[in-house]
Design an enzyme around this catalytic site. Structure first.
Site, PDB file in Angstrom:
ATOM      1  N   GLU A  20      36.586  36.045  42.773  1.00 62.56           N
ATOM      2  CA  GLU A  20      37.972  35.892  43.235  1.00 62.56           C
ATOM      3  C   GLU A  20      38.047  36.350  44.672  1.00 62.56           C
ATOM      4  O   GLU A  20      37.097  36.944  45.203  1.00 62.56           O
ATOM      5  CB  GLU A  20      38.932  36.754  42.391  1.00 62.56           C
ATOM      6  CG  GLU A  20      38.648  38.238  42.537  1.00 62.56           C
ATOM      7  CD  GLU A  20      39.826  39.151  42.211  1.00 62.56           C
ATOM      8  OE1 GLU A  20      40.965  38.678  42.103  1.00 62.56           O
ATOM      9  OE2 GLU A  20      39.594  40.362  42.090  1.00 62.56           O
ATOM     10  N   ASN A  60      40.561  38.753  47.031  1.00 57.82           N
ATOM     11  CA  ASN A  60      41.673  39.703  46.978  1.00 57.82           C
ATOM     12  C   ASN A  60      42.380  39.690  48.319  1.00 57.82           C
ATOM     13  O   ASN A  60      41.766  40.017  49.340  1.00 57.82           O
ATOM     14  CB  ASN A  60      41.136  41.119  46.723  1.00 57.82           C
ATOM     15  CG  ASN A  60      40.338  41.187  45.441  1.00 57.82           C
ATOM     16  OD1 ASN A  60      40.897  41.252  44.359  1.00 57.82           O
ATOM     17  ND2 ASN A  60      39.015  41.133  45.563  1.00 57.82           N
ATOM     18  N   SER A 115      40.345  47.268  48.181  1.00 53.31           N
ATOM     19  CA  SER A 115      40.018  48.671  48.442  1.00 53.31           C
ATOM     20  C   SER A 115      38.523  48.947  48.507  1.00 53.31           C
ATOM     21  O   SER A 115      37.698  48.046  48.402  1.00 53.31           O
ATOM     22  CB  SER A 115      40.688  49.552  47.388  1.00 53.31           C
ATOM     23  OG  SER A 115      40.287  49.140  46.116  1.00 53.31           O
ATOM     24  N   LYS A 151      45.189  33.764  41.090  1.00 55.41           N
ATOM     25  CA  LYS A 151      44.125  33.045  40.381  1.00 55.41           C
ATOM     26  C   LYS A 151      44.482  31.565  40.241  1.00 55.41           C
ATOM     27  O   LYS A 151      43.605  30.702  40.250  1.00 55.41           O
ATOM     28  CB  LYS A 151      43.887  33.688  39.012  1.00 55.41           C
ATOM     29  CG  LYS A 151      43.743  35.233  39.088  1.00 55.41           C
ATOM     30  CD  LYS A 151      42.378  35.691  38.877  1.00 55.41           C
ATOM     31  CE  LYS A 151      42.074  37.172  38.936  1.00 55.41           C
ATOM     32  NZ  LYS A 151      42.752  38.123  39.788  1.00 55.41           N
ATOM     33  N   LYS A 156      41.802  34.011  32.420  1.00 62.07           N
ATOM     34  CA  LYS A 156      42.396  34.943  33.395  1.00 62.07           C
ATOM     35  C   LYS A 156      43.893  34.749  33.574  1.00 62.07           C
ATOM     36  O   LYS A 156      44.344  33.660  33.932  1.00 62.07           O
ATOM     37  CB  LYS A 156      41.742  34.733  34.763  1.00 62.07           C
ATOM     38  CG  LYS A 156      40.253  35.023  34.805  1.00 62.07           C
ATOM     39  CD  LYS A 156      39.764  34.989  36.250  1.00 62.07           C
ATOM     40  CE  LYS A 156      38.344  35.491  36.354  1.00 62.07           C
ATOM     41  NZ  LYS A 156      37.943  35.676  37.753  1.00 62.07           N
ATOM     42  N   GLU A 202      46.022  41.434  38.861  1.00 64.93           N
ATOM     43  CA  GLU A 202      44.988  42.046  39.702  1.00 64.93           C
ATOM     44  C   GLU A 202      44.666  43.424  39.158  1.00 64.93           C
ATOM     45  O   GLU A 202      45.385  43.965  38.336  1.00 64.93           O
ATOM     46  CB  GLU A 202      45.504  42.191  41.143  1.00 64.93           C
ATOM     47  CG  GLU A 202      45.947  40.898  41.786  1.00 64.93           C
ATOM     48  CD  GLU A 202      44.802  39.940  42.035  1.00 64.93           C
ATOM     49  OE1 GLU A 202      43.679  40.403  42.263  1.00 64.93           O
ATOM     50  OE2 GLU A 202      45.030  38.722  41.959  1.00 64.93           O
ATOM     51  N   ARG A 223      29.561  46.707  44.053  1.00 67.67           N
ATOM     52  CA  ARG A 223      29.991  47.495  42.891  1.00 67.67           C
ATOM     53  C   ARG A 223      29.123  47.102  41.704  1.00 67.67           C
ATOM     54  O   ARG A 223      28.803  45.937  41.514  1.00 67.67           O
ATOM     55  CB  ARG A 223      31.462  47.186  42.552  1.00 67.67           C
ATOM     56  CG  ARG A 223      32.432  47.688  43.590  1.00 67.67           C
ATOM     57  CD  ARG A 223      33.834  47.208  43.287  1.00 67.67           C
ATOM     58  NE  ARG A 223      33.917  45.758  43.312  1.00 67.67           N
ATOM     59  CZ  ARG A 223      34.930  45.048  42.820  1.00 67.67           C
ATOM     60  NH1 ARG A 223      35.942  45.657  42.251  1.00 67.67           N
ATOM     61  NH2 ARG A 223      34.926  43.739  42.888  1.00 67.67           N
TER      62      ARG A 223
HETATM   63  P1  ADP Z   1      40.912  41.342  39.026  1.00 71.28           P
HETATM   64  O1  ADP Z   1      41.925  40.750  39.923  1.00 71.28           O
HETATM   65  O2  ADP Z   1      41.472  42.020  37.846  1.00 71.28           O
HETATM   66  O3  ADP Z   1      39.909  42.163  39.778  1.00 71.28           O
HETATM   67  P2  ADP Z   1      38.714  39.483  38.647  1.00 71.28           P
HETATM   68  O4  ADP Z   1      38.811  38.018  38.673  1.00 71.28           O
HETATM   69  O5  ADP Z   1      38.037  40.107  39.811  1.00 71.28           O
HETATM   70  O6  ADP Z   1      40.169  40.059  38.428  1.00 71.28           O
HETATM   71  O7  ADP Z   1      37.978  39.915  37.320  1.00 71.28           O
HETATM   72  C1  ADP Z   1      37.752  41.272  36.996  1.00 71.28           C
HETATM   73  C2  ADP Z   1      36.298  41.489  36.616  1.00 71.28           C
HETATM   74  O8  ADP Z   1      35.959  40.628  35.530  1.00 71.28           O
HETATM   75  C3  ADP Z   1      35.325  41.151  37.718  1.00 71.28           C
HETATM   76  O9  ADP Z   1      35.125  42.272  38.550  1.00 71.28           O
HETATM   77  C4  ADP Z   1      34.086  40.769  36.927  1.00 71.28           C
HETATM   78  O10 ADP Z   1      33.383  41.936  36.536  1.00 71.28           O
HETATM   79  C5  ADP Z   1      34.650  40.122  35.672  1.00 71.28           C
HETATM   80  N1  ADP Z   1      34.727  38.656  35.856  1.00 71.28           N
HETATM   81  C6  ADP Z   1      35.739  37.958  36.412  1.00 71.28           C
HETATM   82  N2  ADP Z   1      35.481  36.651  36.445  1.00 71.28           N
HETATM   83  C7  ADP Z   1      34.269  36.491  35.893  1.00 71.28           C
HETATM   84  C8  ADP Z   1      33.436  35.349  35.624  1.00 71.28           C
HETATM   85  N3  ADP Z   1      33.830  34.123  35.939  1.00 71.28           N
HETATM   86  N4  ADP Z   1      32.240  35.570  35.043  1.00 71.28           N
HETATM   87  C9  ADP Z   1      31.846  36.826  34.695  1.00 71.28           C
HETATM   88  N5  ADP Z   1      32.572  37.925  34.912  1.00 71.28           N
HETATM   89  C10 ADP Z   1      33.775  37.776  35.509  1.00 71.28           C
HETATM   90 MG    MG Z   2      38.461  41.586  41.066  1.00 68.99          MG
END
Ligand code: ADP
Ligand code: MG
Length: 474
Positions: free
Chosen positions: A144, A146, A151, A305, A364, A368, A450
């Protein structure tokens, strides 16, 4: 591929000794967080969680992530200025998602009144994982982007020194010298300083808009320090303070307690729980003002998203970035499969596919901060329940990225030292400043790695799942 630190991982005693050194080094370098028990006081602080060892990152993918960052900056900026695109893309979402709807209403309201703001500052972080293809070759895939409150640029500026020390203690000086310097806090501050300068009032301040609970204050202080070093005054305020003491003059200049504010840097305001009625009013006041908001509300919406999913449709990037075929190709190469759950045949079909094979996907919502996505059996159950209801349009589906795990130790206060199977997520910070129609700054400003244990499908550092890491290029 042989594991990067295989020899080290076998030597338990050396690991124990290195872990003690690592924790002290982290405290010494200022890789700090306030404690859960006292999140708003600095009397007792602890180290922010981090890996004992730096993690392997394929250098080609690392370079690819840096090379596409300026393109993503341009893209986010273009989306934020495209009223029709945002309106069309978020139309189905705002019918069912109240939070996005409220943000969107403020967006429309400030456009109707006419923007007082003429300088725009974007600070974003594009996050990736390394997807392992069928033949085992890793590929860079965006998780994604941000666009608000991205942060850990501060704390991660200080983790290289910690990992360098650990490697030396473990007899790996040569490897320590190969760790790349990284200082996002400086890059972020340079963007803020540029926006402040273009705003054009020597006496105006930069306001960090901060949460009620401020465990991650040291991360923000790193950026603040860089601004003070440039003789730019920084104040820290909450929405509540803005509601009570914020005002606009006739030219819609923003004042807090009689002090003019040039830049508002949001480290808050990205989840529904940040808002009550007063805070929504404070947000509207800020958005109506002439101050440079980082981000303005349109740029926050550009980071949803739903927008990410629509960007992946054939032809969309070309429309948003006309005449930039190479940028479009670089951006598209990082996209994983993304699917709309809007009502209709397309949505019905992908919902059925995901219900039949949930492990291929992530579900999703428009949220966030980690911990909101659904996986596996839970994904199947939820999707089954909402498959025929418009509620499904508040979600998107995404292909699940499957990285190759590696062993590491995750160091956390009050936790036993034990080895974990881990996967990493690489973030690149982007900073840009636009004055009217002219881009005056467009940069990649550093990175954040991370790492988390594979048992956790979701969640970042602030959510208590992932920990700070340093890339070791291979
Ligand atoms: P947020 O806005 O809550 O950070 P993310 O899209 O970054 O949302 O998703 C949170 C976490 O979920 C990511 O840091 C990752 O570890 C896991 N994640 C998100 N999308 C995927 C994906 N397509 N495949 C595998 N893990 C994912
Ligand atoms: Mg994220």
């Amino acid at each position: 591929m042989a594991e990067l630190w295989e020899d080290v991982l076998r030597d338990k005693l050396a690991i124990q000794e290195a872990a003690l050194v690592a924790v002290d080094a982290a405290l010494l370098e200022g890789v700090l967080m306030r404690t859960e028990r006292e999140p708003n006081a600095s009397d007792v602080v602890n180290y922010a969680p981090f890996t004992l060892l730096p993690s392997a990152v394929p250098s080609a993918l690392f370079e690819q992530a840096y090379a596409v960052q300026q393109d993503f900056n341009l893209l986010v900026d273009a989306v934020s200025q495209n009223k029709e695109f945002l309106e069309h893309t978020l139309a189905s979402t705002i019918k069912v998602d109240d939070f996005t709807a409220r943000l969107f209403r403020i967006h429309m309201q400030v456009l109707e009144e006419g923007l007082a703001q003429s300088v725009f500052l974007g600070i974003n972080r594009s996050d990736y994982m390394f997807d392992c293809g069928v033949d085992g070759t890793p590929a860079l895939k965006q998780i994604e982007i941000n666009t608000i409150a991205a942060s850990f640029g501060g704390l991660t500026s200080r983790t290289v020194a910690v990992h360098g020390r650990v490697l030396k203690v473990l007899g790996k000086s040569k490897e320590a010298s190969r760790l790349l310097p990284n200082n996002p806090s400086k890059g972020l501050a340079l963007g803020i300083a540029k926006a402040w300068e273009l705003y054009g009032s020597q006496t105006a301040v930069v306001m960090f808009l901060v949460e009620e609970v401020q465990r991650n204050i040291f991360d923000q202080r790193c950026v603040e320090n860089e601004l003070w070093n440039r003789n730019i005054r920084v104040i820290r305020k909450r929405f509540r303070d803005v509601f009570e003491k914020g005002s606009l003059d006739d030219a819609r200049r923003l004042y807090m307690d009689g002090q003019e504010v040039a830049v508002v840097y949001y480290r808050e305001g990205y989840v529904p729980k940040n808002y009550d009625q007063q805070n929504w009013e404070a947000r509207l006041l800020l958005e109506r003002s002439r101050a440079v908001k980082c981000p303005d509300i349109a740029t926050q919406l550009a980071g949803t998203k739903k927008v990410q999913q629509e960007l992946s449709r054939p032809g969309t990037l070309e429309r948003l970035l006309p005449g930039r075929a190479e940028a479009v190709a670089r951006i598209r190469a990082t996209f994983a499969g993304l699917y709309s759950l809007d009502m209709g045949e397309e949505g019905d079909k992908i919902a059925a596919t995901a219900i039949a094979d949930p492990d291929r996907f992530v579900l999703k919502p428009q949220r966030e901060g980690g911990g909101n996505n659904l996986y596996g059996e839970e994904l199947r159950q939820v999707l089954e329940k909402i498959r025929d209801s418009p509620e499904r349009t508040s979600y998107i589906l995404m292909d699940k990225i499957k990285p190759q795990p590696a062993r590491n130790y995750l160091l956390r206060a009050h936790s036993p030292l034990q080895v974990s199977e881990c996967i990493s997520e690489l973030g690149i910070f982007g900073v840009y400043v636009r004055q009217g129609t002219e881009m005056v700054m467009n940069k990649a400003a550093g990175h954040l790695l991370r790492t988390k244990a594979i048992e956790h499908a979701d969640g970042g550092v602030a959510a208590g799942v992932a920990v700070l890491d340093t890339p070791y290029l291979v």
